[in-house]
Design a protein around this motif. Structure first.
Motif, PDB file in Angstrom:
ATOM      1  N   ASP A   1       2.390   3.069  -2.136  1.00  0.00           N
ATOM      2  CA  ASP A   1       2.214   4.095  -3.164  1.00  0.00           C
ATOM      3  C   ASP A   1       0.755   4.520  -3.355  1.00  0.00           C
ATOM      4  O   ASP A   1       0.418   5.172  -4.342  1.00  0.00           O
ATOM      5  CB  ASP A   1       2.806   3.627  -4.490  1.00  0.00           C
ATOM      6  N   ILE A   2      -0.107   4.204  -2.390  1.00  0.00           N
ATOM      7  CA  ILE A   2      -1.522   4.588  -2.468  1.00  0.00           C
ATOM      8  C   ILE A   2      -1.743   5.857  -1.643  1.00  0.00           C
ATOM      9  O   ILE A   2      -1.306   5.935  -0.496  1.00  0.00           O
ATOM     10  CB  ILE A   2      -2.437   3.464  -1.925  1.00  0.00           C
TER      11      ILE A   2
ATOM     12  N   GLU B   1     -11.440   6.647  -4.211  1.00  0.00           N
ATOM     13  CA  GLU B   1     -10.291   6.186  -4.986  1.00  0.00           C
ATOM     14  C   GLU B   1      -9.348   5.345  -4.135  1.00  0.00           C
ATOM     15  O   GLU B   1      -8.844   4.311  -4.600  1.00  0.00           O
ATOM     16  CB  GLU B   1      -9.561   7.388  -5.591  1.00  0.00           C
ATOM     17  N   ALA B   2      -9.112   5.770  -2.903  1.00  0.00           N
ATOM     18  CA  ALA B   2      -8.235   5.001  -2.011  1.00  0.00           C
ATOM     19  C   ALA B   2      -8.820   3.618  -1.769  1.00  0.00           C
ATOM     20  O   ALA B   2      -8.108   2.604  -1.876  1.00  0.00           O
ATOM     21  CB  ALA B   2      -8.045   5.746  -0.687  1.00  0.00           C
TER      22      ALA B   2
ATOM     23  N   ALA C   1       0.810  -1.221   0.000  1.00  0.00           N
ATOM     24  CA  ALA C   1       0.000   0.000   0.000  1.00  0.00           C
ATOM     25  C   ALA C   1       0.842   1.268   0.000  1.00  0.00           C
ATOM     26  O   ALA C   1       0.304   2.374   0.049  1.00  0.00           O
ATOM     27  CB  ALA C   1      -0.920   0.001   1.227  1.00  0.00           C
TER      28      ALA C   1
ATOM     29  N   GLU D   1     -10.966   1.859  -3.569  1.00  0.00           N
ATOM     30  CA  GLU D   1     -10.971   1.006  -4.768  1.00  0.00           C
ATOM     31  C   GLU D   1      -9.572   0.488  -5.089  1.00  0.00           C
ATOM     32  O   GLU D   1      -9.421  -0.664  -5.507  1.00  0.00           O
ATOM     33  CB  GLU D   1     -11.568   1.740  -5.965  1.00  0.00           C
ATOM     34  N   THR D   2      -8.549   1.306  -4.868  1.00  0.00           N
ATOM     35  CA  THR D   2      -7.183   0.853  -5.114  1.00  0.00           C
ATOM     36  C   THR D   2      -6.802  -0.248  -4.128  1.00  0.00           C
ATOM     37  O   THR D   2      -6.233  -1.279  -4.512  1.00  0.00           O
ATOM     38  CB  THR D   2      -6.190   2.026  -5.031  1.00  0.00           C
ATOM     39  N   VAL D   3      -7.124  -0.042  -2.852  1.00  0.00           N
ATOM     40  CA  VAL D   3      -6.851  -1.065  -1.846  1.00  0.00           C
ATOM     41  C   VAL D   3      -7.624  -2.332  -2.185  1.00  0.00           C
ATOM     42  O   VAL D   3      -7.083  -3.442  -2.119  1.00  0.00           O
ATOM     43  CB  VAL D   3      -7.189  -0.553  -0.422  1.00  0.00           C
ATOM     44  N   TRP D   4      -8.873  -2.184  -2.547  1.00  0.00           N
ATOM     45  CA  TRP D   4      -9.714  -3.347  -2.876  1.00  0.00           C
ATOM     46  C   TRP D   4      -9.118  -4.129  -4.054  1.00  0.00           C
ATOM     47  O   TRP D   4      -9.034  -5.352  -4.007  1.00  0.00           O
ATOM     48  CB  TRP D   4     -11.130  -2.882  -3.197  1.00  0.00           C
ATOM     49  N   ASP D   5      -8.723  -3.417  -5.086  1.00  0.00           N
ATOM     50  CA  ASP D   5      -8.166  -4.085  -6.266  1.00  0.00           C
ATOM     51  C   ASP D   5      -6.894  -4.867  -5.939  1.00  0.00           C
ATOM     52  O   ASP D   5      -6.658  -5.932  -6.505  1.00  0.00           O
ATOM     53  CB  ASP D   5      -7.866  -3.071  -7.375  1.00  0.00           C
ATOM     54  N   ARG D   6      -6.088  -4.354  -5.024  1.00  0.00           N
ATOM     55  CA  ARG D   6      -4.838  -5.024  -4.647  1.00  0.00           C
ATOM     56  C   ARG D   6      -5.032  -6.050  -3.539  1.00  0.00           C
ATOM     57  O   ARG D   6      -4.163  -6.888  -3.310  1.00  0.00           O
ATOM     58  CB  ARG D   6      -3.816  -3.997  -4.154  1.00  0.00           C
TER      59      ARG D   6
END
Length: 176
Positions: free
Chosen positions: A114-115, A158-159, A112, A161-166
């Protein structure tokens, strides 16, 4: 505009129509309603998957009701590895959240870095309302705060969704 408002989370979730996402970023929580269950877990208690009546209430009832109305509830947890004892406790009981209808993913903190993350845990309801969960250094709750500020909603969405995708789905995440 931020407000601390008296709105209870159960009321917010009852008004939710489409989605409720929750991002947790702490390795230790010390909220009052979990002190007893955490102590019991430390002493060897584990939930019996066949005994749903013993599971955490009323939370699971709220989740099941919302999911039954078509609300998609997703929870993502960013965790340090090796995980803390508290995270082991959370992980061992997460099957109850899933049985109630939540979707849960875990993201090792090193993935995480770079999120762009908000400074606090939050719930984002229907992509319009953020409910911050403030905690003290010892993990105790310092109360919620709400905002509908569009830039804050965007950051949180956005945060998440990025965490969810990873993130790794609960049934695939191995405690380290």
């Amino acid at each position: 505009m931020p407000s601390s408002g008296p709105t209870k989370f159960a009321d917010l979730l009852a008004r939710c129509e489409r989605s409720a996402v929750h991002l947790e970023m702490r390795d230790v929580y010390a909220v009052d309603q979990e002190k007893g269950p955490f102590a019991e877990w430390r002493n060897g208690f584990r939930h019996d998957p066949a005994d749903r009546t013993s599971w955490w209430r009323p939370w699971l009832d709220l989740v099941a009701e919302a999911v039954g109305r078509g609300v998609v509830i997703r929870r993502a947890r960013i965790v340090s590895e090796p995980v803390s004892e508290y995270i082991r406790f959370e992980h061992s009981g997460t099957f109850t959240n899933i049985a109630a209808g939540e979707q849960v993913r875990w993201l090792p903190r090193r993935r995480a870095s770079d999120i762009a993350l908000p400074g606090n845990d939050f719930w984002l309801l229907d992509d319009r309302l953020v409910r911050w969960n403030h905690f003290a250094g010892d993990g105790s709750s310092q109360g919620p705060e709400h905002t509908t500020d569009p830039s804050t909603v965007k950051l949180c969405g956005e945060a998440f969704e990025t965490v969810w995708d990873r993130g790794v789905p609960h049934d695939q995440y191995e405690i380290r």
